[in-house]
Scaffold this active site. Structure first.
Site, short mmCIF file in Angstrom:
data_model
loop_
_atom_site.label_atom_id
_atom_site.label_comp_id
_atom_site.label_asym_id
_atom_site.label_seq_id
_atom_site.Cartn_x
_atom_site.Cartn_y
_atom_site.Cartn_z
N ALA A 45 0.83 -1.20 0.00
CA ALA A 45 0.00 0.00 0.00
C ALA A 45 0.86 1.25 0.00
CB ALA A 45 -0.93 -0.01 1.21
N GLU A 46 1.92 1.26 0.84
CA GLU A 46 2.84 2.39 0.86
C GLU A 46 4.27 1.95 1.05
OE1 GLU A 46 -0.66 4.73 0.87
OE2 GLU A 46 -0.18 3.20 2.35
N THR A 47 5.16 2.65 0.36
CA THR A 47 6.59 2.63 0.65
C THR A 47 6.95 4.01 1.15
OG1 THR A 47 7.06 0.94 -1.03
CG2 THR A 47 8.90 2.33 -0.30
N HIS A 76 0.01 4.53 8.73
CA HIS A 76 0.65 3.26 9.08
C HIS A 76 2.13 3.25 8.72
CE1 HIS A 76 0.30 1.89 4.87
NE2 HIS A 76 1.14 0.92 5.20
#
Length: 266
Positions: A45-47, A76
């Site tokens: 979802a995210e880096t 997060h």
């Protein structure tokens, strides 16, 4: 060029739950295009990337990328970044202050919890949102629609929220990122988050959504301190507080999964 990568499950005390984030500490910024390619390759979802800050009163500058785009706030991955700094990189101050596109974000370690001071983004009720949204989300009835950054949709029960089956192709065409929420059965409120237009059909646990959910439910429930669950397949637990009209606190635990290394010719 060699870069370290840490993968952490955030907003959970159990491995393979919560929301996984790829955390990449940097000594200095690399090209935006390369950061986006790394996020696409990680396919989480995210880096998140951070560098030591040169700004007074700030420890690190931080940025977040989905597989498709850079976003202006991510809870997060910020939580995961603090966890990596404290547990892997020998950070020892009582708190960490990150500078971001959404302003200063302070994280304090409180036992096994990491508590984040984030902006309060109170959504306002709207009537103008895409036609057929109930059908697109697979819910029976929309009790109300609200907006700050994202479109917040309230439904009647936790059961209806759990049973929602979005049409992600149709939702992507609207361009909306959607927070679906209801009063909780065993906690104060529950939610799910859908963002196919950002390359994420359903996000496991979404801190930035809680910048909007906390003021929404604080007013609705007349409570400052609350407990929340995001009811994705992986699931996540958050402690929440409406600290002021401008700031909220959200926090939770993290679990270390792995450390790796990028080897990139650049």
């Amino acid at each position: 060029m060699k870069l370290s990568l840490y993968q952490v499950d955030a907003f959970t005390s159990t491995l393979f739950k919560g929301n996984p984030a790829a955390v990449v500490p940097l000594e200095k910024w690399i090209d935006d295009e390369l950061m986006q390619k790394l996020a696409m390759e990680n396919n989480l979802a995210e880096t998140v990337f951070f560098v030591p800050s040169q700004k007074e009163g700030t420890d690190y500058d931080i940025r977040w990328f989905t597989p498709e785009i850079e976003i202006n706030l991510c809870g997060h991955a910020t939580l995961a970044s603090a966890f990596v700094l404290y547990t892997q990189l020998n950070y020892s101050k009582p708190s960490i202050t990150f500078s971001s596109k959404s302003g200063l974000l302070k994280v304090e370690k409180n036992g096994s919890n990491y508590e984040m001071d984030f902006p309060s983004w109170k959504p306002e009720r709207i009537s103008d949102y895409p036609d057929g949204m109930a059908e697109i989300l697979g819910v029976k009835e929309i009790l109300g629609a609200y907006r700050y950054r994202d479109l917040l949709i309230e439904v009647a029960t936790e059961e209806e929220l759990v049973n929602a089956k979005p049409d992600f192709t149709a939702l992507k065409k609207t361009g909306e990122m959607v927070i679906l929420t209801a009063k909780g059965d065993t906690v104060d409120f529950v939610s799910r988050f859908f963002a196919p237009s950002a390359g994420i059909d359903e996000d496991p646990v979404t801190g930035s959504a809680h910048s909007q959910l906390i003021p929404f439910w604080s007013e609705k429930l007349d409570k400052k301190k609350m407990n929340a669950k995001q009811l994705s397949r992986r699931g996540g637990d958050l402690i929440c507080e409406q600290k002021s009209a401008e700031r909220v606190m959200m926090g939770g635990e993290c679990v270390f999964y792995m450390k790796g290394e990028f080897d990139i010719d650049n």
